[in-house]
Design a protein around this motif. Sequence first.
Motif, PDB file in Angstrom:
ATOM      1  N   ILE A   1       0.954  -1.328   0.244  1.00  0.00           N
ATOM      2  CA  ILE A   1       0.084   0.453   0.062  1.00  0.00           C
ATOM      3  C   ILE A   1       0.846   1.454   0.677  1.00  0.00           C
ATOM      4  N   TYR A   2       1.947   1.302   0.628  1.00  0.00           N
ATOM      5  CA  TYR A   2       2.999   2.426   0.922  1.00  0.00           C
ATOM      6  C   TYR A   2       3.354   2.571  -0.373  1.00  0.00           C
TER       7      TYR A   2
ATOM      8  N   ILE B   1      -5.200   6.247   3.806  1.00  0.00           N
ATOM      9  CA  ILE B   1      -5.220   4.604   3.017  1.00  0.00           C
ATOM     10  C   ILE B   1      -4.067   3.829   3.475  1.00  0.00           C
ATOM     11  N   ARG B   2      -2.760   5.025   4.593  1.00  0.00           N
ATOM     12  CA  ARG B   2      -2.154   4.279   4.919  1.00  0.00           C
ATOM     13  C   ARG B   2      -2.057   4.106   6.145  1.00  0.00           C
ATOM     14  N   ARG B   3      -3.486   4.709   7.049  1.00  0.00           N
ATOM     15  CA  ARG B   3      -3.308   4.653   7.932  1.00  0.00           C
ATOM     16  C   ARG B   3      -4.186   3.118   8.113  1.00  0.00           C
TER      17      ARG B   3
ATOM     18  N   TYR C   1      -8.881   2.277  -1.737  1.00  0.00           N
ATOM     19  CA  TYR C   1      -8.230   2.127  -2.458  1.00  0.00           C
ATOM     20  C   TYR C   1      -9.061   2.036  -3.524  1.00  0.00           C
ATOM     21  N   LEU C   2      -9.854   0.732  -3.060  1.00  0.00           N
ATOM     22  CA  LEU C   2     -11.407   1.445  -4.574  1.00  0.00           C
ATOM     23  C   LEU C   2     -11.878   2.888  -5.419  1.00  0.00           C
TER      24      LEU C   2
ATOM     25  N   ILE D   1      -2.680  -6.282  -5.342  1.00  0.00           N
ATOM     26  CA  ILE D   1      -3.648  -5.758  -4.061  1.00  0.00           C
ATOM     27  C   ILE D   1      -4.827  -6.280  -3.700  1.00  0.00           C
ATOM     28  N   GLU D   2      -5.580  -5.773  -4.572  1.00  0.00           N
ATOM     29  CA  GLU D   2      -6.968  -7.365  -4.075  1.00  0.00           C
ATOM     30  C   GLU D   2      -7.247  -8.356  -3.667  1.00  0.00           C
TER      31      GLU D   2
END
Length: 115
Positions: free
Chosen positions: A19-20, A38-40, A79-80, A94-95
Amino acid sequence: MNHKDLDVWKKSMDLVEAIYALSKFFPDDEKFGLTNQIRRASVSVPSNISEGAASKSDKEFIQFLYIALGSLSELETQYLIAVRLKYIIENKEIENKINEVKKMIVGLRNYLLKK
């Protein structure tokens, strides 16, 4: 139980790294918006697994697993959103990582519920 020995914790840490790396491609003006969120959310998943593993009871651990699942759902939604806003293209890796971690958390939760 040591969280570092849990496969689900290891996989969720891999997801954080992914994700990062992915969120580096978000626009600069999203630095304090979606990028941060998203990172958190991704960091929250292994954090709650580790906190739950350190808890005194299975019941408490299960509660932390529910929180980790909530963070994972939040992460998937963000993400979406990034895909819909065309910040990134759809990323099956990722998914797959999200789905794998979700199945592993649910599996661990179910195991703890049956103990």
